[in-house]
Design an enzyme around this catalytic site. Structure first.
Site, PDB file in Angstrom:
ATOM      1  N   LYS A   1      35.820  44.099  39.708  1.00 43.44           N
ATOM      2  CA  LYS A   1      34.666  43.412  39.135  1.00 43.44           C
ATOM      3  C   LYS A   1      35.137  42.465  38.041  1.00 43.44           C
ATOM      4  O   LYS A   1      36.056  42.793  37.292  1.00 43.44           O
ATOM      5  CB  LYS A   1      33.680  44.429  38.559  1.00 43.44           C
ATOM      6  CG  LYS A   1      32.294  43.867  38.305  1.00 43.44           C
ATOM      7  CD  LYS A   1      31.265  44.975  38.199  1.00 43.44           C
ATOM      8  CE  LYS A   1      29.859  44.412  38.166  1.00 43.44           C
ATOM      9  NZ  LYS A   1      28.839  45.454  38.190  1.00 43.44           N
TER      10      LYS A   1
ATOM     11  N   SER B   1      33.759  38.735  35.453  1.00 45.26           N
ATOM     12  CA  SER B   1      32.594  38.172  34.770  1.00 45.26           C
ATOM     13  C   SER B   1      31.714  37.348  35.703  1.00 45.26           C
ATOM     14  O   SER B   1      30.546  37.120  35.426  1.00 45.26           O
ATOM     15  CB  SER B   1      33.051  37.319  33.593  1.00 45.26           C
ATOM     16  OG  SER B   1      33.991  36.356  34.024  1.00 45.26           O
ATOM     17  N   PHE B   2      32.287  36.871  36.839  1.00 42.12           N
ATOM     18  CA  PHE B   2      31.515  36.014  37.730  1.00 42.12           C
ATOM     19  C   PHE B   2      31.110  36.683  39.036  1.00 42.12           C
ATOM     20  O   PHE B   2      30.277  36.164  39.763  1.00 42.12           O
ATOM     21  CB  PHE B   2      32.311  34.742  38.062  1.00 42.12           C
ATOM     22  CG  PHE B   2      32.596  33.911  36.854  1.00 42.12           C
ATOM     23  CD1 PHE B   2      31.566  33.421  36.067  1.00 42.12           C
ATOM     24  CD2 PHE B   2      33.902  33.628  36.480  1.00 42.12           C
ATOM     25  CE1 PHE B   2      31.823  32.657  34.944  1.00 42.12           C
ATOM     26  CE2 PHE B   2      34.162  32.865  35.358  1.00 42.12           C
ATOM     27  CZ  PHE B   2      33.126  32.376  34.583  1.00 42.12           C
ATOM     28  N   GLY B   3      31.704  37.814  39.337  1.00 40.36           N
ATOM     29  CA  GLY B   3      31.372  38.442  40.609  1.00 40.36           C
ATOM     30  C   GLY B   3      32.070  39.775  40.783  1.00 40.36           C
ATOM     31  O   GLY B   3      32.626  40.336  39.840  1.00 40.36           O
ATOM     32  N   GLU B   4      32.017  40.262  42.019  1.00 42.17           N
ATOM     33  CA  GLU B   4      32.628  41.548  42.334  1.00 42.17           C
ATOM     34  C   GLU B   4      33.337  41.450  43.673  1.00 42.17           C
ATOM     35  O   GLU B   4      33.018  40.602  44.500  1.00 42.17           O
ATOM     36  CB  GLU B   4      31.557  42.639  42.370  1.00 42.17           C
ATOM     37  CG  GLU B   4      30.419  42.334  43.337  1.00 42.17           C
ATOM     38  CD  GLU B   4      29.211  43.243  43.147  1.00 42.17           C
ATOM     39  OE1 GLU B   4      29.231  44.054  42.207  1.00 42.17           O
ATOM     40  OE2 GLU B   4      28.271  43.133  43.937  1.00 42.17           O
ATOM     41  N   ILE B   5      34.326  42.313  43.870  1.00 44.61           N
ATOM     42  CA  ILE B   5      35.041  42.362  45.144  1.00 44.61           C
ATOM     43  C   ILE B   5      34.738  43.708  45.800  1.00 44.61           C
ATOM     44  O   ILE B   5      34.897  44.766  45.180  1.00 44.61           O
ATOM     45  CB  ILE B   5      36.554  42.190  44.951  1.00 44.61           C
ATOM     46  CG1 ILE B   5      36.841  40.830  44.317  1.00 44.61           C
ATOM     47  CG2 ILE B   5      37.290  42.306  46.285  1.00 44.61           C
ATOM     48  CD1 ILE B   5      38.291  40.588  43.968  1.00 44.61           C
TER      49      ILE B   5
ATOM     50  N   LYS C   1      34.531  38.783  48.176  1.00 35.78           N
ATOM     51  CA  LYS C   1      34.294  38.391  46.787  1.00 35.78           C
ATOM     52  C   LYS C   1      32.877  37.820  46.736  1.00 35.78           C
ATOM     53  O   LYS C   1      32.583  36.800  47.361  1.00 35.78           O
ATOM     54  CB  LYS C   1      35.301  37.333  46.332  1.00 35.78           C
ATOM     55  CG  LYS C   1      35.087  36.900  44.871  1.00 35.78           C
ATOM     56  CD  LYS C   1      35.990  35.749  44.465  1.00 35.78           C
ATOM     57  CE  LYS C   1      37.373  36.224  44.128  1.00 35.78           C
ATOM     58  NZ  LYS C   1      38.203  35.146  43.509  1.00 35.78           N
TER      59      LYS C   1
ATOM     60  N   ASP D   1      48.161  32.458  38.015  1.00 39.02           N
ATOM     61  CA  ASP D   1      47.783  33.807  37.580  1.00 39.02           C
ATOM     62  C   ASP D   1      48.533  34.853  38.403  1.00 39.02           C
ATOM     63  O   ASP D   1      47.954  35.829  38.862  1.00 39.02           O
ATOM     64  CB  ASP D   1      46.266  34.011  37.705  1.00 39.02           C
ATOM     65  CG  ASP D   1      45.773  35.216  36.910  1.00 39.02           C
ATOM     66  OD1 ASP D   1      46.502  35.672  36.002  1.00 39.02           O
ATOM     67  OD2 ASP D   1      44.674  35.717  37.194  1.00 39.02           O
TER      68      ASP D   1
END
Length: 438
Positions: free
Chosen positions: A171, A173-177, A190, A286
């Site tokens: 999870k 800040s913009f979504g969840e997997i 996602k 990243d």
């Protein structure tokens, strides 16, 4: 004599000795860390249309009106694109630069015009706002052209996604997997949070990732399967890898034996060499153990994933350095030039790879005794993690070159692969670290 008095008997208030350098340095570190978090706070409150919180922060520190995010956007850019009039008025009251330019050279007025925020346009113009820059880089009034001739090749009907037995994998800040099912096949989805489905910046980042992933085909890159872009919530679907991520694997297993560490490193290097191939270089930005996935529980194959922060660059010359600044990515694996907001190139990924290689050899994250931000600062000051285990000399040398302060000294991934192959050839069967001198 009291400890609060000097030899002359005067109160220490006027003649107190300054604190020792170590105490001063620690104070400076805390101040800088607090400043970074306050920078994030004002940008966040501007995004949330929280005028009171923005005003409170500015009253405490007026310089925060000039805060910048990793794409050089100011709080006024954020307010302008969303049309938050009261937040913008507050920022202007505290002397915000109405013609500040972000990484794309856009002014707040350019963003407001593209987002059709009429009230904001009027306000900014009344304070001398001008419209220039790549008007439209933060918003897309027209649909993004499909990355393939036929969008139907990858557009997924959300009805085909089965979440009845879904498992939350991660999870943000913009979504969840989520682990879900698509046409009876386990997949990773996602999913953008419904509350952010109309946020133009989030939509832009989502489309960017889709446009990037749809072009990637490699055995060591997580395979994109499709996306839901015509309906909400927006979803991105990739293959599901049963082995979990490298971070969890290392947490459970500790230091890897030489053969496994080299095989893992070669898988990562193959995927990264593919991404760095010219002329369409993709800088991951990243690369860290959480974004390296194990294909199965046997842990015999790795893939690089999560391209949310990646950038596709058209390379004109092999040694181009790109004007991409800002603290992008995860602090513990971050190259010093990124932390220092300096220009950087694809060698930032090589630095992160060196940190991952160290972690596989040692079993612990680099500089695990530091908080992530402090670790990044320590590295930016020229320090590096110390090898405690007995590790093959060639692997130590390779790791040290990968995390060199001079990005020109860091080897490209094709060279890293060749060197790993040579080291692998010299390994005796079932080798362990204790067989090698440090």
């Amino acid at each position: 004599m009291s400890g609060s008095e000097g030899s002359s008997g005067h109160s220490a208030a006027g003649d107190a000795l300054p604190p020792p350098p170590s105490v001063m340095a620690e104070r400076d570190k805390k101040k800088e860390k607090a400043r970074v978090s306050r920078t994030s706070l004002i940008l966040w409150h501007a995004h949330q249309n929280d005028t009171a919180a923005v005003r409170k922060l500015l009253e405490e520190d007026p310089s925060l009106v000039h805060a910048r995010d990793y794409d050089d956007r100011t709080p006024l850019h954020v307010a302008a694109i969303h049309g938050w009039i009261d937040v913008a008025k507050c920022l202007i009251e505290f002397k915000a630069d109405v013609n500040a330019q972000d990484r794309w050279k856009n002014t707040p007025l350019a963003d407001a015009e593209g987002a059709k925020r009429s009230g904001m346009i009027e306000l900014l113009k009344s304070h001398g706002g001008q419209s220039y820059g790549q008007n439209g880089s933060h918003f897309e009034p027209k649909p993004v052209p499909p990355p393939l001739p036929n969008k139907c090749d990858w557009e997924i009907d959300p009805e085909e996604l089965d979440f009845s037995t879904a498992v939350l994998v991660g999870k943000g800040s913009f979504g969840e997997i989520l682990k879900a099912s698509w046409r009876a096949t386990p997949v990773a989805v996602k999913r953008i949070l419904p509350s952010l489905s109309d946020d133009r910046l989030v939509i832009q980042d989502f489309r960017h990732e889709v446009n990037l992933l749809v072009k990637l085909r490699h055995p060591n890159i997580v395979q994109f399967l499709g996306a839901v872009t015509d309906k909400k919530p927006l979803m991105l679907v990739t293959e599901y890898l049963r082995g979990g991520d490298l971070h969890q694997h290392l947490k459970e297993k500790g230091a890897l034996n030489p053969s496994t560490a080299i095989n893992f490193a070669m898988d990562i290097a193959r995927g990264m060499a593919y991404l760095h191939s010219e002329p369409n270089v993709i800088i991951h930005r990243d690369l860290k153990p959480r974004n390296v996935l194990l294909v199965n529980s046997s842990a015999d194959h790795l893939k690089v994933g999560d391209f949310g922060l990646s950038k596709l660059i058209k390379v004109q010359h092999s040694h181009d350095v790109y004007k991409m600044t800002g603290e992008t990515g995860s602090y513990r694996y971050m190259a010093p030039e990124v932390f220092k907001h300096r220009k950087y190139d694809k060698k930032v990924d090589v630095f992160s790879f060196g940190m991952i290689l160290y972690e596989m050899l040692e079993g612990d994250p680099p500089l695990s005794n530091y908080e992530p931000y402090e670790a990044a600062r320590y590295v930016a000051e020229g320090h590096r993690p110390i090898f405690r285990s007995k590790v093959i000399t060639e692997l130590k040398e390779l790791t040290s070159q990968c995390w060199s302060a001079d990005m020109n000294q860091r080897p490209p991934f094709l060279e890293i692969l060749k060197r790993l192959e040579k080291i692998k050839e010299t390994l005796p069967p079932d080798s362990h670290w204790h067989l090698f001198a440090s």
